[in-house]
Design an enzyme around this catalytic site. Structure first.
Site, PDB file in Angstrom:
ATOM      1  N   THR A 185       0.580  -1.126   0.058  1.00  0.00           N
ATOM      2  CA  THR A 185       0.208   0.279   0.082  1.00  0.00           C
ATOM      3  C   THR A 185       1.144   1.589   0.342  1.00  0.00           C
ATOM      4  O   THR A 185       1.573   1.832   0.506  1.00  0.00           O
ATOM      5  CB  THR A 185      -0.637   0.302   1.733  1.00  0.00           C
ATOM      6  N   GLU A 330      -5.807  -2.756  -2.275  1.00  0.00           N
ATOM      7  CA  GLU A 330      -6.110  -3.933  -1.159  1.00  0.00           C
ATOM      8  C   GLU A 330      -6.863  -4.653  -1.583  1.00  0.00           C
ATOM      9  O   GLU A 330      -7.807  -5.956  -0.872  1.00  0.00           O
ATOM     10  CB  GLU A 330      -6.802  -3.837   0.613  1.00  0.00           C
ATOM     11  N   LYS A 437     -14.035  18.028  11.711  1.00  0.00           N
ATOM     12  CA  LYS A 437     -14.463  17.185  12.353  1.00  0.00           C
ATOM     13  C   LYS A 437     -14.760  19.342  13.394  1.00  0.00           C
ATOM     14  O   LYS A 437     -14.108  19.738  14.122  1.00  0.00           O
ATOM     15  CB  LYS A 437     -14.531  16.858  13.890  1.00  0.00           C
ATOM     16  N   TRP A 442     -19.782  17.317  10.790  1.00  0.00           N
ATOM     17  CA  TRP A 442     -18.840  16.405  10.154  1.00  0.00           C
ATOM     18  C   TRP A 442     -18.689  17.655   8.316  1.00  0.00           C
ATOM     19  O   TRP A 442     -20.743  18.014   8.243  1.00  0.00           O
ATOM     20  CB  TRP A 442     -19.063  15.559   9.728  1.00  0.00           C
TER      21      TRP A 442
HETATM   22  P1  AMP Z   1      -4.702   2.645  -3.279  1.00  0.00           P
HETATM   23  O1  AMP Z   1      -4.872   1.452  -2.152  1.00  0.00           O
HETATM   24  O2  AMP Z   1      -3.380   3.538  -3.116  1.00  0.00           O
HETATM   25  O3  AMP Z   1      -5.603   2.563  -4.629  1.00  0.00           O
HETATM   26  O4  AMP Z   1      -5.576   3.724  -1.971  1.00  0.00           O
HETATM   27  C1  AMP Z   1      -7.168   3.386  -2.118  1.00  0.00           C
HETATM   28  C2  AMP Z   1      -7.645   4.526  -1.468  1.00  0.00           C
HETATM   29  O5  AMP Z   1      -7.547   5.168  -2.719  1.00  0.00           O
HETATM   30  C3  AMP Z   1      -9.672   4.569  -1.263  1.00  0.00           C
HETATM   31  O6  AMP Z   1      -9.127   3.805   0.003  1.00  0.00           O
HETATM   32  C4  AMP Z   1     -10.202   5.642  -1.447  1.00  0.00           C
HETATM   33  O7  AMP Z   1      -9.621   6.274  -0.520  1.00  0.00           O
HETATM   34  C5  AMP Z   1      -8.901   6.266  -2.221  1.00  0.00           C
HETATM   35  N1  AMP Z   1     -10.072   6.227  -4.278  1.00  0.00           N
HETATM   36  C6  AMP Z   1     -10.044   5.710  -4.104  1.00  0.00           C
HETATM   37  N2  AMP Z   1     -10.988   5.523  -4.809  1.00  0.00           N
HETATM   38  C7  AMP Z   1     -11.365   6.675  -5.195  1.00  0.00           C
HETATM   39  C8  AMP Z   1     -12.696   7.755  -5.215  1.00  0.00           C
HETATM   40  N3  AMP Z   1     -13.042   7.082  -6.899  1.00  0.00           N
HETATM   41  N4  AMP Z   1     -13.134   8.611  -4.503  1.00  0.00           N
HETATM   42  C9  AMP Z   1     -12.657   8.720  -4.065  1.00  0.00           C
HETATM   43  N5  AMP Z   1     -11.454   7.610  -2.770  1.00  0.00           N
HETATM   44  C10 AMP Z   1     -10.844   6.938  -3.820  1.00  0.00           C
END
Ligand code: AMP
Length: 545
Positions: A185, A330, A437, A442
């Site tokens: 990640t 994930e 917050k 929120w």
């Molecule tokens: P990653 O593992 O680097 O792909 O990050 C995943 C995270 O990216 C998710 O848990 C979200 O917080 C954010 N994310 C991915 N796609 C979107 C989307 N379309 N809108 C908002 N947040 C997103």
């Protein structure tokens, strides 16, 4: 029914025979390189022989890549899992000590590197204790790698290593639940965590990517895979291409708007995938240059929230439909894709398209309250989103028991906050840690950002919560203005007042040159918060409206 294992090798065999004439195109800045899927199959066999016979890779040993999106990376994507080893895609944009940490944690034995990335790898490789071999693709000088490692690591050239080896390999039967690939990640807090994809999860996820409710791929498609192969497996595009027969266009290191525009004009992709930042840059380029984008029907946008203004701009000014998708490392990463349901038209359809999208059958989703209690999927109850399914990870690599901050009763806690509608559409309002917050209420930072980015003079806007004596936290708006724009922050606040409740309007504003980004191109809110805390931002405080 027969019990045929779902293996990456099967995807390779299918793509390299049935779709053997499909091609992967690699951008070079001059004449693009072209390789047929049949040739990818033959080269994958040669690489597997080299890894096994020459470098001694056995069992589930990890073979890492430190590469751009290109044909050789695609070969590694297939060869390494197909031979039973585990492909580990290293993120080239992390700090060197993070790359070292990840390579050691994964116990990488081999790393394949693009020669243009030798200087970057050289900064990290010295402390990679399990590494024995480096394979260099391209003609660069590997002296810096040798200097950093001494004789602990042997350096090989891709072409020499593969030359003369058989172009067929008897791919072994593997347990479909065995690990095929590993990705860490890009979390901005703590050490990165490893997610191991199985052969089965990759196969099932790839099928979903091809489905109409996914990216809808077929043999007449050409995918421009801008999203890096080191970030969440390039959203599954490479494997889906081999299943569906869609061609692949790989940008290598040419990720700026001008070469991407040229790739679109000359290689005629039908679909492309990238994070909003890339699309934002491309939009500015398309607005000021005459580029033939007529082949490109859909632009898949995910990785962070896509501002509605960006979707409208592409659709109305360039005839390209932006399709919003959500996912996580994930989750392989596909979680949802935003395609309006039957019967939705006009503004109604747009409202669906703004959401993060609808979950496919392979992803079950639920919203939970602060104590983990399930909330109704009614489109209004706001809570944390949890998911489970056959391509969602059950734990992180090396953890004996699932980390309870990230997993609950067999569900993955996404850390994303939002709503779920009865018909399966997810609308995210924030990351749990980014919600502001204020006085017990929120405020969604994403809603403020989207509203700001709808202003014609705002290129990017990043909103974070900052400490406030009276309210606990209040929003700080940092904005990047279009070149030559003269709009003042008072006017921006007035503009926001058109769509945002007054009590949510930011008092603190800073005009900045660029929003800091993470290694995968997302707004790095941690950096913005710490710049504010260190007094590194020129903040103007407006009095209450
Ligand atoms: P990653 O593992 O680097 O792909 O990050 C995943 C995270 O990216 C998710 O848990 C979200 O917080 C954010 N994310 C991915 N796609 C979107 C989307 N379309 N809108 C908002 N947040 C997103």
């Amino acid at each position: 029914m027969m019990d045929a294992p779902l293996q990456v090798a099967r995807i390779l065999e299918h793509g390299s025979t049935v779709h053997g004439t499909a091609e992967v195109v690699t951008w070079t800045g001059a004449e693009p390189r072209r390789m047929s899927y049949a040739e990818v199959g033959r080269t994958a066999a040669r690489l597997a022989h080299a890894l096994r016979d020459e470098l001694g890779v056995t069992g589930d040993e990890r073979v890492a890549t430190f590469m751009w999106n290109n044909a050789e990376h695609l070969v590694a994507y297939f060869a390494v899992p197909s031979m039973g080893a585990v492909l580990h895609t290293l993120n080239i944009r992390l700090f060197p000590d993070q790359v070292t940490y990840i390579a050691n944690h994964a116990q990488d034995r081999v790393v394949i590197v693009d020669s243009t990335l030798i200087p970057l790898l050289a900064k990290a490789i010295g402390q990679m204790t399990t590494l024995r071999h480096v394979v260099v693709v391209g003609g660069g000088d590997p002296a810096a790698l040798l200097a950093a490692t001494g004789d602990r690591v042997a350096v090989h050239r891709w072409d020499d290593l593969l030359a003369g080896r058989p172009d067929r390999y008897d791919w072994p039967a593997v347990d479909e639940r065995d690990a095929a690939a590993l990705c860490y990640t890009s979390g901005t807090t703590g050490n990165p965590k490893g997610v191991a994809y199985s052969h089965r999860s990759i196969y099932l996820h790839s099928l979903q990517i091809c489905m109409p409710e996914g990216f809808g791929l077929g043999p007449t498609d050409r995918e421009l895979a801008i999203v890096p192969m080191f970030h969440a497996m390039s959203w599954g595009l490479p494997y889906a291409a081999f299943l569906s027969g869609a061609a692949l266009i790989m940008p290598d290191r040419f990720l700026q708007a001008a070469p991407i525009a040229e790739m679109i004009a000359t290689e005629r992709p039908t679909l492309a995938g990238a994070v909003p930042t890339i699309w934002n840059d491309l939009l500015a380029h398309l607005d000021s240059h005459d580029v033939d984008t007529s082949s490109l029907k859909e632009a898949i946008v995910g990785g962070s929230a896509c501002p509605p203004a960006l979707m409208h701009a592409f659709s109305e000014r360039h005839g390209i439909e932006v399709v919003h998708a959500w996912g996580m490392t994930e989750m392989s990463p596909l979680g949802s894709v935003s395609r309006p349901p039957a019967g939705a038209t006009g503004d109604d359809a747009w409202r669906y398209r703004y959401t993060q999208g609808r979950v496919p059958a392979g992803v079950q989703a639920r919203i939970v309250g602060p104590l983990g209690e399930p909330l109704p999927a009614d489109g209004t109850s706001v809570g944390e989103l949890e998911v489970r399914g056959p391509w969602v990870t059950a734990t992180y690599v090396g953890d004996d028991i699932p980390d309870e901050e990230k997993f609950r009763d067999g569900w993955l806690r996404t850390g994303d906050v939002g709503t779920l509608s009865p018909d399966g559409f997810i609308t995210l309002t924030d990351r749990a840690k980014d919600v502001i917050k204020s006085g017990g209420e929120w405020i969604s930072s994403v809603e403020l950002e989207n509203a700001l980015m709808a202003h014609p003079d705002v290129v990017e806007a990043c909103v974070v919560g900052v400490p406030d004596e009276r309210w606990g936290e209040r929003p700080l708006a940092t904005v990047v203005l279009r070149e030559g724009a003269e709009v003042g922050v008072e006017q921006l606040r007035e503009f926001l007042a058109g769509t945002i409740a007054r009590w949510q309007l930011p008092e603190r504003w800073a005009v900045i040159d660029a929003v800091p980004k993470t290694s995968v191109g997302k707004f790095d809110k941690k950096v913005v918060r710490s710049r504010y805390a260190d007094g590194g931002l020129a903040v103007r405080e407006l009095t209450a409206p």
